[in-house]
Design a protein around this motif. Structure first.
Motif, PDB file in Angstrom:
ATOM      1  N   THR A  93       2.316 -11.207  23.088  1.00  0.00           N
ATOM      2  CA  THR A  93       2.371 -10.651  24.440  1.00  0.00           C
ATOM      3  C   THR A  93       3.730  -9.968  24.621  1.00  0.00           C
ATOM      4  O   THR A  93       4.671 -10.245  23.874  1.00  0.00           O
ATOM      5  N   VAL A  94       3.819  -9.122  25.617  1.00  0.00           N
ATOM      6  CA  VAL A  94       5.077  -8.404  25.827  1.00  0.00           C
ATOM      7  C   VAL A  94       6.214  -9.343  26.259  1.00  0.00           C
ATOM      8  O   VAL A  94       7.322  -9.248  25.735  1.00  0.00           O
ATOM      9  N   ASN A 125      -1.968  -0.683  25.906  1.00  0.00           N
ATOM     10  CA  ASN A 125      -0.859  -1.199  25.102  1.00  0.00           C
ATOM     11  C   ASN A 125       0.367  -0.316  25.333  1.00  0.00           C
ATOM     12  O   ASN A 125       0.849   0.378  24.442  1.00  0.00           O
ATOM     13  N   PHE A 145      -4.439  -2.173  16.619  1.00  0.00           N
ATOM     14  CA  PHE A 145      -3.050  -2.288  17.086  1.00  0.00           C
ATOM     15  C   PHE A 145      -2.100  -2.529  15.917  1.00  0.00           C
ATOM     16  O   PHE A 145      -1.025  -1.951  15.841  1.00  0.00           O
ATOM     17  N   GLN A 189     -11.934  -8.115  19.790  1.00  0.00           N
ATOM     18  CA  GLN A 189     -11.376  -8.440  18.487  1.00  0.00           C
ATOM     19  C   GLN A 189     -11.091  -7.218  17.613  1.00  0.00           C
ATOM     20  O   GLN A 189     -10.099  -7.194  16.880  1.00  0.00           O
ATOM     21  N   VAL A 206      -3.736  -6.827  27.750  1.00  0.00           N
ATOM     22  CA  VAL A 206      -3.086  -6.656  26.448  1.00  0.00           C
ATOM     23  C   VAL A 206      -1.669  -7.216  26.474  1.00  0.00           C
ATOM     24  O   VAL A 206      -1.271  -7.984  25.601  1.00  0.00           O
ATOM     25  N   GLU A 207      -0.923  -6.848  27.496  1.00  0.00           N
ATOM     26  CA  GLU A 207       0.510  -7.126  27.454  1.00  0.00           C
ATOM     27  C   GLU A 207       0.875  -8.546  27.889  1.00  0.00           C
ATOM     28  O   GLU A 207       1.835  -9.117  27.389  1.00  0.00           O
ATOM     29  N   PHE A 235       3.409  -1.038  25.895  1.00  0.00           N
ATOM     30  CA  PHE A 235       4.644  -1.434  25.220  1.00  0.00           C
ATOM     31  C   PHE A 235       4.794  -0.690  23.892  1.00  0.00           C
ATOM     32  O   PHE A 235       5.834  -0.100  23.608  1.00  0.00           O
ATOM     33  N   VAL A 236       3.749  -0.708  23.103  1.00  0.00           N
ATOM     34  CA  VAL A 236       3.837  -0.040  21.804  1.00  0.00           C
ATOM     35  C   VAL A 236       3.791   1.474  21.997  1.00  0.00           C
ATOM     36  O   VAL A 236       4.497   2.220  21.310  1.00  0.00           O
ATOM     37  N   ALA A 281      -2.536 -10.841  25.722  1.00  0.00           N
ATOM     38  CA  ALA A 281      -2.967 -10.506  24.361  1.00  0.00           C
ATOM     39  C   ALA A 281      -4.466 -10.771  24.201  1.00  0.00           C
ATOM     40  O   ALA A 281      -4.921 -11.319  23.207  1.00  0.00           O
ATOM     41  N   LEU A 300      -7.550  -5.705  17.375  1.00  0.00           N
ATOM     42  CA  LEU A 300      -6.401  -6.340  16.724  1.00  0.00           C
ATOM     43  C   LEU A 300      -5.972  -5.509  15.518  1.00  0.00           C
ATOM     44  O   LEU A 300      -4.805  -5.170  15.337  1.00  0.00           O
ATOM     45  N   ALA A 315      -1.939   4.575   4.176  1.00  0.00           N
ATOM     46  CA  ALA A 315      -0.539   4.861   3.855  1.00  0.00           C
ATOM     47  C   ALA A 315      -0.161   6.251   4.369  1.00  0.00           C
ATOM     48  O   ALA A 315      -0.910   7.213   4.178  1.00  0.00           O
ATOM     49  N   PRO A 316       0.989   6.378   5.017  1.00  0.00           N
ATOM     50  CA  PRO A 316       1.396   7.661   5.599  1.00  0.00           C
ATOM     51  C   PRO A 316       1.422   8.807   4.582  1.00  0.00           C
ATOM     52  O   PRO A 316       1.216   9.960   4.966  1.00  0.00           O
ATOM     53  N   GLU A 317       1.649   8.496   3.309  1.00  0.00           N
ATOM     54  CA  GLU A 317       1.654   9.562   2.285  1.00  0.00           C
ATOM     55  C   GLU A 317       0.360  10.373   2.318  1.00  0.00           C
ATOM     56  O   GLU A 317       0.345  11.551   2.032  1.00  0.00           O
ATOM     57  N   GLU A 330       0.888  -0.114  14.557  1.00  0.00           N
ATOM     58  CA  GLU A 330       2.285  -0.562  14.545  1.00  0.00           C
ATOM     59  C   GLU A 330       2.877  -0.505  13.149  1.00  0.00           C
ATOM     60  O   GLU A 330       4.042  -0.160  12.975  1.00  0.00           O
ATOM     61  N   ALA A 331       2.067  -0.849  12.157  1.00  0.00           N
ATOM     62  CA  ALA A 331       2.611  -0.911  10.797  1.00  0.00           C
ATOM     63  C   ALA A 331       2.653   0.460  10.138  1.00  0.00           C
ATOM     64  O   ALA A 331       3.586   0.792   9.429  1.00  0.00           O
ATOM     65  N   ARG A 332       1.613   1.267  10.344  1.00  0.00           N
ATOM     66  CA  ARG A 332       1.542   2.512   9.585  1.00  0.00           C
ATOM     67  C   ARG A 332       1.342   3.736  10.465  1.00  0.00           C
ATOM     68  O   ARG A 332       1.062   4.824   9.964  1.00  0.00           O
ATOM     69  N   TYR A 342      -2.019 -11.799  18.685  1.00  0.00           N
ATOM     70  CA  TYR A 342      -1.192 -10.617  18.921  1.00  0.00           C
ATOM     71  C   TYR A 342      -0.130 -11.021  19.933  1.00  0.00           C
ATOM     72  O   TYR A 342      -0.427 -11.765  20.865  1.00  0.00           O
ATOM     73  N   THR A 361       0.843  -1.199   0.000  1.00  0.00           N
ATOM     74  CA  THR A 361       0.000   0.000   0.000  1.00  0.00           C
ATOM     75  C   THR A 361       0.875   1.244   0.000  1.00  0.00           C
ATOM     76  O   THR A 361       0.411   2.343  -0.239  1.00  0.00           O
ATOM     77  N   GLN A 362       2.148   1.041   0.330  1.00  0.00           N
ATOM     78  CA  GLN A 362       3.024   2.199   0.387  1.00  0.00           C
ATOM     79  C   GLN A 362       3.994   2.244  -0.788  1.00  0.00           C
ATOM     80  O   GLN A 362       4.887   3.079  -0.833  1.00  0.00           O
TER      81      GLN A 362
END
Ligand code: SF4
Ligand code: SF4
Lengths: 273, 658
Positions: free
Chosen positions: A194-195, B470, B383, B377, B369-370, B472-473, B373, B380, B396-398, B387-389, A192, A14-15
Motif C-alpha cells: 500500500t502507499v 495506481n 503492476f 488478481q 489500490v493505494e 503513486f506509481v 492493495a 498484480l 525486457a526493455p531491449e 514497475e520492474a520493466r 502488493y 531476463t535482462q
C-alpha cells in the motif's frame, strides 16, 4: 515469536545478456530485483504474521544497494530488516553464505524466539538451492524444502506440518520447531504494497550488520570461506536446430515428421499408457 | 382579507423556514468534501452555464428533450410570476403587478398567461410520455417524477382558476390580455354568482399558495433537487479533459483516493445532488449495456445516499455507518462495479448537468489500490511488470526495438532530431501492432519528417496505471519520463497510441510541462491536407467502417482527420456505425480493462464488433492499438477474420503511398 525470511537481491536475469565475443554474462546496467522465489517466502511469513501475530524479520546478505530490496520487504509489512554487508562477506559461495546468514539468525534468536525461517527454494542467478538447507543444518533446525503449503503450526506442541511439492506427488511432513522452510512459487500470490506502507518504508531504518558486528572468522566467510569458486560464467553453445518439412504449405506432413522424430529420439512415446 | 393575510404569513414563514433548513442540511454536507477550486476562469464558466444550462444544449439532443427545454424556460419565467404572487400575498397593499405602468403590467400578464398554458402542456406531454411511451430507463417513471409533474399541473390549474374567477368577477384589469384565463372564465364561470366566484378565487389562491410552498419543500428531498443545483453545476463543470483529475500529494499520514464519502472533493458531492436521474449516462455506458454491475447513474446515486446517511455523522466527527465501497446495496458501491469501468467517458459526454462519473470511479480505485492493495488478481502482474520493466508484459526493455529489426531507425538526438516518435508499449511489443508502428515510420519517412526513437530507454507513459488508480506509481513514472524528455531535449512528440497521446498531452501538463504532442491521426490528416503525402489509390479495402477510439475522440475531440484521410485514400468517407463520433462505443480495453478478465455479461469488444459487422464491412479502421487488439479478437470470435480485416489508419495510408 519471530519469523525470519532470507531474501536475495539478484540481477533481473531476463535482462542479462551474454557478451557475444567472450560468452560471459554482461551484468552492467542490469537492474536488480528481489529474487522471485523469495517474494513468496516473504509473503508466507507475512501471512503467519497476520494469523498468529508474529513479528517478521527479513535479512539479506549483499552489497549496500541491497537496502532497496529490504525496504521493499518493509513496505510489504516486515517489521525489521537486517542487511549483512561487508567486503569480507563478498565472493561467498553457498557454504560461506549460509554461514553468515545462520549466524545472523542465531543473533536474532537470542533476543526473540524464532518459530520458523522461510526461504525461497533457490535464487534465479545461482540456482543451487543450497543456502536454505545450509542454514538449517548449521542451526540444527528442522529442514523442510519445496513446501507449497504450510498446513498447521502448533505452537504449544512446537510442531509444524507442511506439504512438500515433489515431482508428480505431494508429501505431507511434520517436524519440530524451529524449522527452516524453503517454498516453491506456487505456495501463494504475493501481496502488493500500500502507499502508506511504501512511504513508511522510504525512511525506515535498515539495520546494518557488518563483520565488526558479526565478528566472524575470516576463513569461514567470503571468498576464503567458500569451498567452491566460480571460474567462468558463460552461455553454453547450442547446436543450431534444423528445419524439418514444410510447415507452411504441408502442415500435416510436417507434423507427422516432427512426431516421428520425437518418437525416434525417445522424447515422445506413442504407446498407450 | 386581513384574516387571510395573517394565516398566510404564518404558513409562508413556516414553509420558508422549513425549506431553508432542508437546503442548509443538504448543502452543509457538501462542505464536508475536500477543497477544490471551481471558481477559476469565471468567464468561461459563465459561458458554460449560459450555453449548457440556459441553452439546455445536452437536454435537447434527446427525444422529448425539447419538452424539457420548454418546461425549463416556462419555469424560469413563472418564477417571476410566483415571486410576485408570494410577495403580493404578504404585502398586498404594496406589491402587485397591477401597480406597474399599464403597458408593462399587460405585457407581463399576457406572458404569464401564455407561459402557464405552455407549462401545463409540457407537463401533460411529460406525463403522457411516461405512461404511453415509457423511456428506456425506468427511473424516469418513478413516483418522484409523477408527484412533481402533478404538483406543477395543479399549480397551473390554480393559476388559471384564480385568474378566471377574478376575470368573471370583473376585478382583473388585464383580463383582455390573458387569453387563456379569459377563455376559462367564459367557458366555466359565466353563470356563477358573485359569492361563489369570490369563494372560488379564494380557493384557487390558497391552492396555488399551498401547492407552491409544498413544491418548494419537496424539492430538496427528491431528484428535483436538480432544479436548484443543475445551473450552478454547469458553472462548476470541470474545465479539464474527461479524466485528467487532480494529482495526489504523497505525504506521510495522508489517505489516498476515496474510501469514505467525505474524501471526495466538494464538487463530487454537489454532483450527487444534481443528478436528474435522466438515465442518459447508463444508456450510453458500454458496461451497463453488456450487463455488468456498473451503472454510472447508480454510482452517483449511491454517493448521494451515502452522503445523506453518513454526512451528518461525519460532520459531528462520528464514525460512518454505511461503507462507501463494499457489498452492493443502496449507498454502497461494489468493487466489481468500480473495476468494470473502461473510463470511456460516454457517460460524461451525455450528462446534461456535467456530472463527473469517471473521476469518482478512479477516486475509489485509487483508494482500493493505494490504501488497501485490493484489486483484481490479474492486475498484480501488470503492476509488477510495469514497475520492474516499465511495460505491461514485463518483457525486457531491449525488445522495444524489435519492431525495427528490418528497417533503419535512428535514435532521437537532441538538437538534431525534431520529433520523438513515442512508440508506446503496444506498438513496440505487440506483434500485430508492430506492423502499425512500421506503417507510421513509413509515413514519417515519406513525409520527410525528422524523427527518432528512444529505443530501449522508452518507458511506459503510465496511462493504464493512472486510470486504474495506481497514482503513486504513475506519479513516479510521469516524473521519470518528463525528466528524460527534458534531459534529452525532447519537445515534440508523435504518438501512435491515443492513450500515450492523451497522457503525455493532458496528464503530464499537470506536472508543468507543455509538450507538443501529435497523434499520428492528426499528423496524417495534416499531411494529406497540405499535400505532404503522395497517394496512389487504396488497393481493395472494400466497404470501410471507422471506429472512434475514446481517447482520441471524446478525450481529445479528434474526429475529422481520420475521416478525411480515409476519403483521400479510398475516395469516399468511411461508413459510420450506429455509435460514432462523440457517441462512439468503447472497444472495452480502456481504463486498464485491457489487462483484466471480463467475466461478467457480454464481452464489450464482441458487442462493438457485432455493431461494426452490421454495416457489412470489408475493413474496420481503427486508430488505437487497443482497439486493434479488441477488434482482431472480436473478428476471431465471430469467425469472420477471413473476410473482414482490421487496419490502423496508418496502415491504410501507408498502403496507399507511392
Ligand atoms: S466511463 Fe464508460 S464504462 Fe465507465 S461508467 Fe462511464 S460510460 Fe460506463
Ligand atoms: S448522472 Fe447525469 S446523465 Fe446520468 S442520470 Fe444523472 S443527470 Fe442523467
Amino acid at each position: 515469536m519471530l519469523v525470519i525470511t532470507c531474501i536475495k537481491q539478484v540481477p533481473d536475469t531476463t535482462q542479462v545478456k551474454t557478451d557475444p565475443v567472450t560468452g560471459t554474462l554482461i551484468r552492467e546496467g542490469v537492474p536488480f530485483i528481489v529474487n522471485p522465489f523469495d517474494t513468496p517466502a516473504l509473503e508466507e511469513s507475512l501471512r503467519l504474521k497476520d494469523k498468529y501475530g508474529f513479528r517478521v524479520a527479513v535479512i539479506s546478505m549483499g552489497p549496500p544497494n541491497t537496502e532497496v530490496s529490504l525496504k521493499k520487504a518493509l513496505a510489504l509489512g516486515a517489521d525489521e530488516a537486517v542487511l549483512l554487508s561487508d567486503r569480507a562477506f563478498g565472493g561467498a559461495d553457498t557454504l560461506a553464505t549460509s554461514k553468515v546468514l545462520a549466524e545472523a539468525i542465531g543473533r536474532l534468536s537470542q533476543k526473540e524466539e524464532v518459530a520458523v525461517v522461510i526461504c525461497g527454494r533457490q535464487s534465479i542467478d545461482g540456482d543451487t538451492a543450497q543456502v536454505g538447507p545450509g542454514i538449517a543444518t548449521r542451526l540444527g533446525y528442522s529442514q523442510l524444502t519445496l513446501v507449497d503449503q504450510i498446513q498447521n503450526l502448533d505452537l504449544s506442541a512446537k510442531k509444524v506440518r507442511v506439504r512438500r511439492k515433489l515431482e508428480g506427488r505431494h508429501e505431507i511432513v511434520e517436524a519440530p520447531l524451529p524449522a527452516l522452510i524453503t517454498v516453491v512459487r506456487e505456495i501463494n500470490q504475493p501481496r502488493y504494497p500500500t502507499v502508506p506502507m511504501r512511504l513508511m518504508a522510504e525512511d525506515a531504518e535498515v539495520i546494518l550488520w557488518d563483520n565488526k558486528v558479526m565478528d566472524l572468522a575470516k576463513e569461514s566467510i567470503g571468498l576464503k570461506g567458500s569451498a567452491t569458486q566460480v571460474r567462468k560464467i558463460f552461455s553454453p553453445e547450442r547446436a543450431k536446430g534444423e528445419i524439418l518439412g514444410d510447415g507452411l504449405n504441408a502442415p500435416e506432413d510436417a507434423a507427422k515428421l516432427l512426431i516421428d522424430n520425437l518418437v525416434e529420439k525417445d522424447i515422445l512415446s506413442l504407446e498407450q499408457t | 382579507m386581513s384574516y387571510n393575510i395573517a394565516i398566510f404569513i404564518a404558513v409562508f414563514v413556516a414553509a420558508m423556514a422549513l425549506f431553508s433548513w432542508s437546503c442548509f442540511q443538504r448543502f452543509r454536507l457538501v462542505t464536508l468534501g475536500k477543497a477544490e477550486n471551481r471558481f477559476n476562469d469565471v468567464g468561461k464558466r459563465t459561458w458554460n452555464m449560459l450555453f449548457f444550462a440556459f441553452g439546455q444544449r445536452r437536454v435537447v439532443s434527446r427525444r422529448f428533450g425539447l419538452n424539457h427545454f420548454m418546461l425549463f424556460w416556462c419555469f424560469l419565467i413563472l418564477m417571476i410570476a410566483n415571486t410576485e404572487f408570494l410577495l403580493n400575498g404578504l404585502f398586498p397593499d404594496y406589491i402587485s403587478l397591477s401597480r406597474l405602468p399599464d403597458g408593462a403590467y399587460y405585457t407581463l400578464a399576457f406572458i404569464f398567461d401564455v407561459v402557464s398554458a405552455l407549462a401545463l402542456l409540457a407537463v401533460c406531454i411529460a406525463i403522457i410520455r411516461r405512461v404511453a411511451f415509457p423511456p428506456p430507463n425506468i427511473e424516469a417513471r418513478s413516483r418522484d417524477a409523477f408527484i412533481i409533474l402533478t404538483l406543477i399541473a395543479i399549480l397551473m390549474i390554480a393559476f388559471f382558476g384564480l385568474h378566471a374567477s377574478e376575470i368573471a368577477q370583473g376585478i382583473e384589469e388585464a383580463a383582455q390580455y390573458m387569453p387563456i384565463s379569459n377563455f376559462a372564465a367564459s367557458a366555466f364561470m359565466s353563470g356563477a354568482s358573485a359569492d361563489s366566484l369570490s369563494w372560488l378565487a379564494n380557493f384557487f389562491w390558497w391552492l396555488h399558495a399551498v401547492v407552491l410552498l409544498l413544491f418548494l419543500n419537496y424539492l430538496p428531498y427528491s431528484k428535483h433537487m436538480h432544479i436548484l443545483t443543475a445551473i450552478p453545476n454547469c458553472f462548476f463543470k470541470s474545465l479539464e479533459k474527461v479524466n485528467t483529475q487532480p494529482r495526489e500529494e504523497f505525504t506521510k499520514g495522508s489517505t489516498f483516493g476515496v474510501g469514505q464519502v467525505d474524501q471526495f472533493g466538494w464538487k463530487g458531492l454537489f454532483d450527487s445532488y444534481s443528478c436528474t436521474e435522466c438515465g442518459r449516462c447508463s444508456d450510453n455506458c458500454p458496461t451497463t449495456f453488456t450487463g455488468k454491475p456498473l451503472n454510472p447513474r447508480l454510482i452517483i446515486h449511491d454517493i448521494k445516499v451515502n452522503l445523506l446517511k453518513n454526512g451528518p455523522l461525519l460532520a459531528k466527527k462520528k464514525e460512518a455507518v454505511l461503507p462507501l465501497i463494499g457489498n452492493s446495496e443502496e449507498g454502497t458501491v461494489s468493487e466489481e462495479a468500480i473495476w468494470e469501468c473502461t473510463t470511456c467517458g460516454a457517460c460524461m459526454e451525455v450528462c446534461p448537468v456535467f456530472i463527473e462519473h469517471v473521476p469518482r470511479i478512479v477516486d475509489m480505485r485509487r483508494n482500493l489500490v493505494e490504501m488497501k492493495a485490493k484489486f483484481p488478481q490479474e492486475l498484480l502482474n501488470f503492476f509488477e511488470n510495469i514497475e520492474a520493466r516499465s511495460n505491461p508484459w514485463g518483457i525486457a526493455p531491449e525488445k522495444r526495438i524489435a519492431w525495427a529489426a528490418e528497417t533503419s531507425v535512428k535514435p532521437f538526438e537532441a538538437d538534431k532530431t525534431e520529433y520523438l516518435f513515442f512508440v508506446g508499449c503496444a506498438g513496440a511489443f505487440d506483434a500485430r501492432n508492430r506492423r502499425v508502428t512500421l506503417a507510421v515510420s513509413k509515413i514519417l519517412d515519406a513525409a520527410g519528417i525528422s524523427w527518432g526513437i528512444l529505443g530501449k530507454d522508452e518507458m511506459c507513459c503510465g496511462d493504464s496505471l493512472r486510470r486504474l488508480g495506481n497514482e503513486f506509481v504513475f506519479d513516479r513514472m510521469a516524473k521519470e519520463n518528463i525528466k528524460m524528455f527534458e534531459d534529452r531535449g525532447i519537445k515534440k512528440i508523435i504518438t501512435l497510441c491515443p492513450h500515450c497521446y492523451s497522457t503525455l498531452k493532458n496528464d503530464y501538463r499537470q506536472y508543468g510541462v507543455e509538450l507538443e504532442v501529435t497523434h499520428h491521426t492528426e499528423l496524417i490528416g495534416k499531411l494529406i491536407e497540405h499535400g505532404g503525402l503522395e497517394l496512389n489509390g487504396s488497393g481493395d479495402l472494400g466497404n470501410m467502417v471507422l471506429h472512434d477510439s475514446c481517447y482520441l475522440g471524446r478525450y481529445n475531440m479528434i474526429y475529422e482527420p481520420q475521416r478525411k484521410a480515409i476519403a483521400a485514400v479510398t475516395g469516399q468517407l468511411p461508413t459510420e456505425m450506429e455509435h460514432h463520433h462523440a457517441g462512439s462505443f468503447c472497444c472495452g480495453a480502456g481504463g486498464g480493462r485491457m489487462w483484466m478478465e471480463e467475466s461478467i455479461g457480454k464481452r464489450i469488444h464482441l458487442a462493438r464488433t457485432e455493431e461494426a459487422l452490421k454495416q457489412d464491412p470489408k475493413t474496420i479502421c481503427t486508430c488505437c492499438p487497443y482497439c486493434m487488439t479488441m477488434f482482431e479478437d472480436g473478428l476471431k470470435d465471430k469467425n469472420v477474420e477471413d473476410r473482414v480485416q482490421v487496419l490502423d489508419l496508418a496502415e491504410v495510408v501507408a498502403g496507399a503511398l507511392k
